[in-house]
Design a protein around this motif. Structure first.
Motif, PDB file in Angstrom:
ATOM      1  N   ASP A  36      82.790 -38.971 -31.279  1.00 17.48           N
ATOM      2  CA  ASP A  36      83.580 -39.033 -32.514  1.00 17.48           C
ATOM      3  C   ASP A  36      84.654 -40.095 -32.350  1.00 17.48           C
ATOM      4  O   ASP A  36      84.775 -40.738 -31.302  1.00 17.48           O
ATOM      5  CB  ASP A  36      84.190 -37.674 -32.866  1.00 17.48           C
ATOM      6  CG  ASP A  36      85.056 -37.083 -31.760  1.00 17.48           C
ATOM      7  OD1 ASP A  36      85.691 -37.867 -31.016  1.00 17.48           O
ATOM      8  OD2 ASP A  36      85.102 -35.847 -31.608  1.00 17.48           O
ATOM      9  N   GLU A  37      85.448 -40.266 -33.419  1.00 19.14           N
ATOM     10  CA  GLU A  37      86.447 -41.328 -33.436  1.00 19.14           C
ATOM     11  C   GLU A  37      87.449 -41.202 -32.292  1.00 19.14           C
ATOM     12  O   GLU A  37      87.740 -42.174 -31.591  1.00 19.14           O
ATOM     13  CB  GLU A  37      87.175 -41.306 -34.781  1.00 19.14           C
ATOM     14  CG  GLU A  37      88.478 -42.081 -34.835  1.00 19.14           C
ATOM     15  CD  GLU A  37      88.315 -43.568 -34.605  1.00 19.14           C
ATOM     16  OE1 GLU A  37      89.309 -44.220 -34.270  1.00 19.14           O
ATOM     17  OE2 GLU A  37      87.179 -44.076 -34.751  1.00 19.14           O
ATOM     18  N   ARG A  38      87.977 -40.020 -32.068  1.00 18.44           N
ATOM     19  CA  ARG A  38      88.978 -39.844 -31.019  1.00 18.44           C
ATOM     20  C   ARG A  38      88.387 -40.081 -29.636  1.00 18.44           C
ATOM     21  O   ARG A  38      89.012 -40.735 -28.796  1.00 18.44           O
ATOM     22  CB  ARG A  38      89.600 -38.450 -31.085  1.00 18.44           C
ATOM     23  CG  ARG A  38      90.764 -38.275 -30.109  1.00 18.44           C
ATOM     24  CD  ARG A  38      91.321 -36.867 -30.104  1.00 18.44           C
ATOM     25  NE  ARG A  38      92.503 -36.792 -29.259  1.00 18.44           N
ATOM     26  CZ  ARG A  38      92.460 -36.735 -27.925  1.00 18.44           C
ATOM     27  NH1 ARG A  38      91.293 -36.726 -27.298  1.00 18.44           N
ATOM     28  NH2 ARG A  38      93.596 -36.674 -27.224  1.00 18.44           N
ATOM     29  N   GLU A  39      87.201 -39.532 -29.389  1.00 21.57           N
ATOM     30  CA  GLU A  39      86.581 -39.708 -28.075  1.00 21.57           C
ATOM     31  C   GLU A  39      86.301 -41.183 -27.796  1.00 21.57           C
ATOM     32  O   GLU A  39      86.484 -41.646 -26.666  1.00 21.57           O
ATOM     33  CB  GLU A  39      85.287 -38.901 -27.999  1.00 21.57           C
ATOM     34  CG  GLU A  39      85.500 -37.405 -27.862  1.00 21.57           C
ATOM     35  CD  GLU A  39      84.200 -36.653 -27.675  1.00 21.57           C
ATOM     36  OE1 GLU A  39      84.255 -35.462 -27.343  1.00 21.57           O
ATOM     37  OE2 GLU A  39      83.121 -37.255 -27.869  1.00 21.57           O
ATOM     38  N   ARG A  40      85.857 -41.913 -28.816  1.00 26.41           N
ATOM     39  CA  ARG A  40      85.596 -43.334 -28.601  1.00 26.41           C
ATOM     40  C   ARG A  40      86.882 -44.095 -28.292  1.00 26.41           C
ATOM     41  O   ARG A  40      86.880 -45.008 -27.469  1.00 26.41           O
ATOM     42  CB  ARG A  40      84.870 -43.931 -29.807  1.00 26.41           C
ATOM     43  CG  ARG A  40      83.416 -43.504 -29.919  1.00 26.41           C
ATOM     44  CD  ARG A  40      82.670 -44.318 -30.942  1.00 26.41           C
ATOM     45  NE  ARG A  40      83.125 -44.041 -32.302  1.00 26.41           N
ATOM     46  CZ  ARG A  40      82.640 -43.082 -33.071  1.00 26.41           C
ATOM     47  NH1 ARG A  40      81.678 -42.287 -32.616  1.00 26.41           N
ATOM     48  NH2 ARG A  40      83.093 -42.906 -34.302  1.00 26.41           N
ATOM     49  N   ARG A  41      87.975 -43.725 -28.935  1.00 25.74           N
ATOM     50  CA  ARG A  41      89.255 -44.363 -28.627  1.00 25.74           C
ATOM     51  C   ARG A  41      89.685 -44.062 -27.190  1.00 25.74           C
ATOM     52  O   ARG A  41      90.250 -44.923 -26.505  1.00 25.74           O
ATOM     53  CB  ARG A  41      90.326 -43.897 -29.610  1.00 25.74           C
ATOM     54  CG  ARG A  41      90.165 -44.443 -31.028  1.00 25.74           C
ATOM     55  CD  ARG A  41      91.403 -44.179 -31.854  1.00 25.74           C
ATOM     56  NE  ARG A  41      92.548 -44.922 -31.333  1.00 25.74           N
ATOM     57  CZ  ARG A  41      93.804 -44.701 -31.702  1.00 25.74           C
ATOM     58  NH1 ARG A  41      94.086 -43.729 -32.560  1.00 25.74           N
ATOM     59  NH2 ARG A  41      94.783 -45.428 -31.201  1.00 25.74           N
ATOM     60  N   VAL A  42      89.429 -42.852 -26.741  1.00 25.80           N
ATOM     61  CA  VAL A  42      89.770 -42.497 -25.367  1.00 25.80           C
ATOM     62  C   VAL A  42      88.908 -43.287 -24.387  1.00 25.80           C
ATOM     63  O   VAL A  42      89.406 -43.779 -23.355  1.00 25.80           O
ATOM     64  CB  VAL A  42      89.593 -40.980 -25.145  1.00 25.80           C
ATOM     65  CG1 VAL A  42      89.739 -40.625 -23.660  1.00 25.80           C
ATOM     66  CG2 VAL A  42      90.601 -40.193 -25.966  1.00 25.80           C
ATOM     67  N   VAL A  43      87.627 -43.427 -24.690  1.00 31.89           N
ATOM     68  CA  VAL A  43      86.730 -44.191 -23.816  1.00 31.89           C
ATOM     69  C   VAL A  43      87.201 -45.638 -23.721  1.00 31.89           C
ATOM     70  O   VAL A  43      87.243 -46.228 -22.625  1.00 31.89           O
ATOM     71  CB  VAL A  43      85.280 -44.123 -24.341  1.00 31.89           C
ATOM     72  CG1 VAL A  43      84.388 -45.089 -23.560  1.00 31.89           C
ATOM     73  CG2 VAL A  43      84.747 -42.704 -24.223  1.00 31.89           C
ATOM     74  N   ILE A  44      87.565 -46.235 -24.843  1.00 32.53           N
ATOM     75  CA  ILE A  44      88.053 -47.610 -24.825  1.00 32.53           C
ATOM     76  C   ILE A  44      89.367 -47.705 -24.058  1.00 32.53           C
ATOM     77  O   ILE A  44      89.617 -48.685 -23.337  1.00 32.53           O
ATOM     78  CB  ILE A  44      88.213 -48.134 -26.264  1.00 32.53           C
ATOM     79  CG1 ILE A  44      86.833 -48.328 -26.899  1.00 32.53           C
ATOM     80  CG2 ILE A  44      88.987 -49.453 -26.290  1.00 32.53           C
ATOM     81  CD1 ILE A  44      86.874 -48.744 -28.357  1.00 32.53           C
ATOM     82  N   ALA A  45      90.196 -46.670 -24.170  1.00 36.44           N
ATOM     83  CA  ALA A  45      91.462 -46.662 -23.437  1.00 36.44           C
ATOM     84  C   ALA A  45      91.251 -46.668 -21.926  1.00 36.44           C
ATOM     85  O   ALA A  45      92.145 -47.075 -21.175  1.00 36.44           O
ATOM     86  CB  ALA A  45      92.282 -45.443 -23.836  1.00 36.44           C
ATOM     87  N   SER A  46      90.077 -46.257 -21.470  1.00 34.28           N
ATOM     88  CA  SER A  46      89.824 -46.212 -20.029  1.00 34.28           C
ATOM     89  C   SER A  46      89.805 -47.609 -19.412  1.00 34.28           C
ATOM     90  O   SER A  46      90.146 -47.778 -18.235  1.00 34.28           O
ATOM     91  CB  SER A  46      88.497 -45.495 -19.736  1.00 34.28           C
ATOM     92  OG  SER A  46      87.387 -46.261 -20.188  1.00 34.28           O
ATOM     93  N   PHE A  47      89.410 -48.623 -20.194  1.00 34.18           N
ATOM     94  CA  PHE A  47      89.381 -49.977 -19.636  1.00 34.18           C
ATOM     95  C   PHE A  47      90.296 -50.950 -20.370  1.00 34.18           C
ATOM     96  O   PHE A  47      90.397 -52.124 -19.976  1.00 34.18           O
ATOM     97  CB  PHE A  47      87.949 -50.535 -19.633  1.00 34.18           C
ATOM     98  CG  PHE A  47      87.344 -50.755 -20.991  1.00 34.18           C
ATOM     99  CD1 PHE A  47      87.588 -51.912 -21.699  1.00 34.18           C
ATOM    100  CD2 PHE A  47      86.500 -49.806 -21.555  1.00 34.18           C
ATOM    101  CE1 PHE A  47      87.019 -52.128 -22.941  1.00 34.18           C
ATOM    102  CE2 PHE A  47      85.920 -50.005 -22.800  1.00 34.18           C
ATOM    103  CZ  PHE A  47      86.191 -51.177 -23.498  1.00 34.18           C
ATOM    104  N   ALA A  48      90.989 -50.501 -21.420  1.00 29.18           N
ATOM    105  CA  ALA A  48      91.841 -51.387 -22.209  1.00 29.18           C
ATOM    106  C   ALA A  48      92.894 -52.130 -21.385  1.00 29.18           C
ATOM    107  O   ALA A  48      93.131 -53.324 -21.632  1.00 29.18           O
ATOM    108  CB  ALA A  48      92.514 -50.594 -23.334  1.00 29.18           C
TER     109      ALA A  48
END
Length: 252
Positions: A36-48
């Motif tokens: 979902d939207e939040r999980e994808r943002r968290v995944v991107i935050a892992s390498f941002a």
């Protein structure tokens, strides 16, 4: 100085593939790790916090190539220009998706940017695999290895995905981390594999034949030896600051 120049180029290219390979791999798996939207943002935050710094290694490698191996970049671009064109397009699409997804707080906009991140990451992985395969097969004869080597190198894209999954297991928590755990492999193992492929591919290039001589070689080698520890220190500092696991979205 000749050996130093070759060693520095190998370190920089290997460093790029190991470090940037992680964010490329996570981008490939974005839709799998985040449902979902939040999980994808968290995944991107892992390498941002890392992906821009990771790209500096490639810039440094290009500088060493231009200074210590004049003409080699021209041969690579001319011999492999179709792959480099696709690589550049994938790079732009991936980074565009990352930078623009937070600019408009609309679901369809973020979804489109997520598609761009996934598509661009897959393109990067496939093209890097093709480039490495071409060098392994063709060596100094790039035109001869372009077709067979490009196809043979495509499975290397899977190595990027495995590498990204290992990185995600280390950085994420909860359900996304569990999903990353369903992908086999370990970050350290895939890192060694990527570095090994880079060194093997580089050993097929006629580096000693196109090497600069005199002042150009000495200046490039010395500057690289001086600046590499600074690059490593900056990278280590970034990893230390953002060493914790990610459980919340970031600015992207």
């Amino acid at each position: 100085m000749e050996f130093v120049a070759v060693a520095m180029l190998a370190v920089l290219v290997s460093g790029y593939l190991v470090l940037a390979g992680a964010d490329i791999g996570v981008g490939m798996l974005l839709g799998v790790l985040g449902r979902d939207e939040r999980e994808r943002r968290v995944v991107i935050a892992s390498f941002a916090p890392f992906f821009l710094g990771n790209e500096v290694w490639l810039v440094a490698a290009a500088g060493v190539t231009a200074g210590a191996f004049p003409g080699l970049e021209h041969e690579l671009l001319v011999g492999l220009y179709p792959l480099f064109v696709v690589l550049l397009l994938g790079w732009v699409v991936r980074d565009m998706g990352l930078w623009l997804r937070g600019r408009v707080d609309v679901r369809w906009w973020r979804a489109g940017c997520d598609v761009a991140v996934v598509a661009g990451s897959w393109v990067l992985a496939l093209v890097w695999g093709s480039l490495l395969g071409t060098l392994l097969v063709g060596g100094g004869h790039l035109e001869a290895g372009l077709n067979a080597g490009s196809v043979a190198g495509l499975p290397l894209a899977g190595l990027f995905a495995v590498h990204g999954a290992g990185f995600a297991r280390w950085r994420l928590t909860g359900v996304p981390a569990s999903r990353a755990g369903s992908v086999p492999g370990r970050y350290a193992v895939s890192a060694v594999a990527l570095a090994g492929v880079a060194v093997a591919a580089g050993s097929r290039l006629p580096l000693w034949e196109v090497m600069a001589s005199g002042t150009a070689l000495r200046v490039t080698a010395v500057m690289t030896v001086v600046l590499l520890p600074l690059l490593v220190a900056a990278q280590a500092l970034t990893w230390w600051v953002f060493r914790g696991r990610v459980d919340a979205p970031s600015y992207l």
